[in-house]
Structure formats: C-alpha cells, structure tokens
Enzyme design. Structure first.
Site: not given
Length: 208
Positions: A18, A37, A39, A105
C-alpha cells in the site's frame, strides 16, 4: 529526496503493497512529512457500528479533541490501496484533514513528524474506544460543549509531542517503565498499538 541506504541496510526489505496510499498523500500535501497507516480494531469497529467520532472529551486528551473536532472523513471502500488511482481516491477524501478512516480497513493519519502522526493515530483510537464504550452503555457519543472546548489551552509541542512521545516510547517492551506516580497523560499506550494484535497488525506501516 533522501540518502542512499548503507550496504546491507535494505536487505530483506520489500516495498509495502500500500505504498501508494502514502506517496499520493505526500505528493498532495507539502505540509505533511509522515503518513501512518494502521489497522486499529476499535477505530474500525466504531465506524462499522455507524458511530461518528466526536470530540466527547476535553482535558482528557486536548490535542485529540481538537483533531476530531476538525472532522475525520471516511473513505468508503474496503480495498487494498495498492495503486496510484486508489491512493488518489484516499488523498481526495482526506483533503486538508489530518486523518481519514478507511471503512473496514483502518486509518491514514498525517503529521509533520513521525511522533505527531503516531500520537494522532493513538488519540483517534482512544476516542473511538470511548465512543464504543458510551454506545455499549446505552448512551450516545456527544461532543463536549463548544464553549468548554474553546477554553482548552494549547499546551505546546513540549507537552503535546515531546513529553507524550517519550512517555509512549517508555512503555514499549524492553524499555524501563516511567517512574511510579507518573500516569499516562494521554490515556493510551503506544505499546498497545505496536505490539497488540487487537489494534495494529504486522502490515501497518509508517512512511516519512
């Protein structure tokens, strides 16, 4: 930019799937030096439960309250952001905000530094947790009074970043614990987000 890696420094390292999520935001936002990023399960659950993250706390987490009060947009697709086109979609939804939720996500959180972006992600997850607790108790997460929020001081980077970052680092495994009596000023430990599968997984990444 950047400097060449040292011999062997990148052995075994591969580009994250990603990476476009990070690079497309960084290209759009000259004010951003770091994109996290992650989760975090509680943040994902709060969004899936239909809860809007509200600045429902004040002095409990002043920077977090201000961050959430500024709005956190939601990217509605639960896809792997592995192409420039998808990265652009996330960057479009993020706009000028500090963070965006990625439905089903995780989160994309920006900052002018690694500590700022990580601490913002920690605050978002803690506020999401509080929203879930309020909802599970039968209540409705509601923002604190605007007048109260207006009275909250900006404690400056010395406390909001430097002290909070040192405190979180001190809670990581293998690091001496803070002295007795010094509680966690932010109500959540960075170690919770790095080492616990409840919040952050091995696929989470930081780009700066």
């Amino acid at each position: 930019g950047g400097e060449p890696g040292l011999p062997g420094e990148l052995d075994g390292w591969t580009v994250p799937h990603e990476l476009p999520l990070h690079t497309r935001i960084l290209r759009r936002r000259p004010d951003v030096r770091c994109v996290v990023h992650a989760h975090p399960r509680r943040t994902v659950a709060a969004d899936l439960a239909g809860l809007t993250l509200e600045p429902l706390v004040g002095a409990y987490d002043i920077p977090g309250s201000a961050l959430v009060a500024g709005g956190i947009p939601v990217y509605p697709r639960s896809v792997l952001v592995a192409s420039d086109a998808l990265g652009d979609e996330v960057a479009d939804r993020l706009g000028g905000h500090a963070a965006a939720l990625l439905r089903g996500h995780g989160v994309a959180v920006t900052g002018a530094s690694v500590p700022e972006a990580v601490l913002r992600a920690v605050s978002i997850d803690e506020i999401a947790h509080l929203c879930l607790l309020v909802a599970s108790a039968g209540g409705r997460p509601r923002a604190i009074d605007a007048a109260d929020r207006a009275e909250l001081p900006d404690l400056g980077g010395g406390l909001n970043l430097d002290t909070a970052w040192r405190h979180e680092l001190a809670r990581l495994p293998g690091t001496p614990h803070p002295p007795p009596g010094r509680g966690d000023p932010r109500g959540v430990a960075l170690s919770d987000h790095i080492t616990s599968s409840d919040h952050i997984t091995s696929s989470d990444h930081i780009t700066s």
